[in-house]
Motif scaffolding. Sequence first.
Motif, PDB file in Angstrom:
ATOM      1  N   HIS A 125       2.500   3.610   1.969  1.00  0.00           N
ATOM      2  CA  HIS A 125       2.838   3.647   3.392  1.00  0.00           C
ATOM      3  C   HIS A 125       2.832   5.072   3.924  1.00  0.00           C
ATOM      4  O   HIS A 125       3.215   6.004   3.217  1.00  0.00           O
ATOM      5  N   ALA A 126       2.463   5.189   5.203  1.00  0.00           N
ATOM      6  CA  ALA A 126       2.413   6.507   5.836  1.00  0.00           C
ATOM      7  C   ALA A 126       3.558   6.700   6.823  1.00  0.00           C
ATOM      8  O   ALA A 126       3.698   7.766   7.398  1.00  0.00           O
ATOM      9  N   ASP A 154      -0.163  -3.929   6.214  1.00  0.00           N
ATOM     10  CA  ASP A 154      -0.608  -3.466   7.531  1.00  0.00           C
ATOM     11  C   ASP A 154      -1.996  -3.994   7.881  1.00  0.00           C
ATOM     12  O   ASP A 154      -2.724  -3.369   8.642  1.00  0.00           O
ATOM     13  N   HIS A 195       0.851  -1.193   0.000  1.00  0.00           N
ATOM     14  CA  HIS A 195       0.000   0.000   0.000  1.00  0.00           C
ATOM     15  C   HIS A 195       0.883   1.238   0.000  1.00  0.00           C
ATOM     16  O   HIS A 195       2.109   1.118   0.023  1.00  0.00           O
ATOM     17  N   HIS A 216      -7.312  -0.554   6.243  1.00  0.00           N
ATOM     18  CA  HIS A 216      -6.271   0.372   6.724  1.00  0.00           C
ATOM     19  C   HIS A 216      -6.202   1.559   5.762  1.00  0.00           C
ATOM     20  O   HIS A 216      -6.234   2.713   6.168  1.00  0.00           O
TER      21      HIS A 216
HETATM   22 FE   LIG Z   1       0.531   1.505   6.480  1.00  0.00          FE
END
Ligand SMILES: [Fe+2]
Length: 290
Positions: free
Chosen positions: A75-76, A166, A73, A148
């Motif tokens: 990512h943060a 995640d 994904h 998420h």
């Molecule tokens: Fe994440």
Amino acid sequence: MQNSNVQVQAFLDNDSETFTYVVYEKTGGFGVVIDPVLDFDAKSGRTSTDGAEKVLGFIKSANLQVPWILETHAHADHLSAAPFLRNALNAKIGIGSKITEVQKTFKAIFNLEKEFLPNGSHFDALFEDGDEFEVGSLRFKVVHTPGHTPADLTYVVNGSAMFVGDTLFMPDVGTARCDFPGGSAHILYRSIKTLLNYSADTQIYICHDYPPEGREHEFVTTVAEQRSNNKHVRDKITEAEFVNMREERDATLAMPKLILPAIQVNIRAGKMPPAEENGTVYLKIPIDQL
Ligand SMILES: [Fe+2]
């Protein structure tokens, strides 16, 4: 680590507690990289490829051919090193097709340049739920596991090892937050139930571990362990109970320290925004004015 012809080498990024994986068939064979991390010092704006070079060193020493860099994904919590590895390995970058929703959301939030098109074209491949592809003798199946974020994917390899991003954490840590744009605790619960329907011995490789005091970082568990022990979603916990817990907990969580830089870079497949006229690249901080 070996699992029915799936070999897995894990690399821990200590700053973000992220696991990057090289998944491969055998020494001298084919493999992929999942979720590579670019080192980034937010205080100085400096990036480094030290961590990604360790991944690359392993790939070279095992003499692997790596046609894919796979992201679970956007990512943060860390910047992606996918472009560095794409160049070094002559590989392609793949992510879930719903990344276009994430790009749309953050194009608006960051007021990105009009040339930034939220159409997924920054990536080489956009995977849909159910897509399958082969890398040497490894068979990858894509499972869309939103919750998420809207775009999260799980990659299932040879039906026996899954890389869940995640979606799930170790049983004593639980699950990922669902309060980012487009996140949903209801949807995450259903995504997790899809994964936990796989056979009990399926191995689950997680993207992060936040071990409680006294435990070392771990990165692999099984469907059976998650179903009996996951503190948030073990078998007896209902969707309503999960959603209540998740939403209450998410309301208490601070933002990840790299969320603003990470998202701006990761929705471009890890590329930096265009340089300004002076040749320097800048990242933005939107300010919530009183
Ligand atoms: Fe994440």
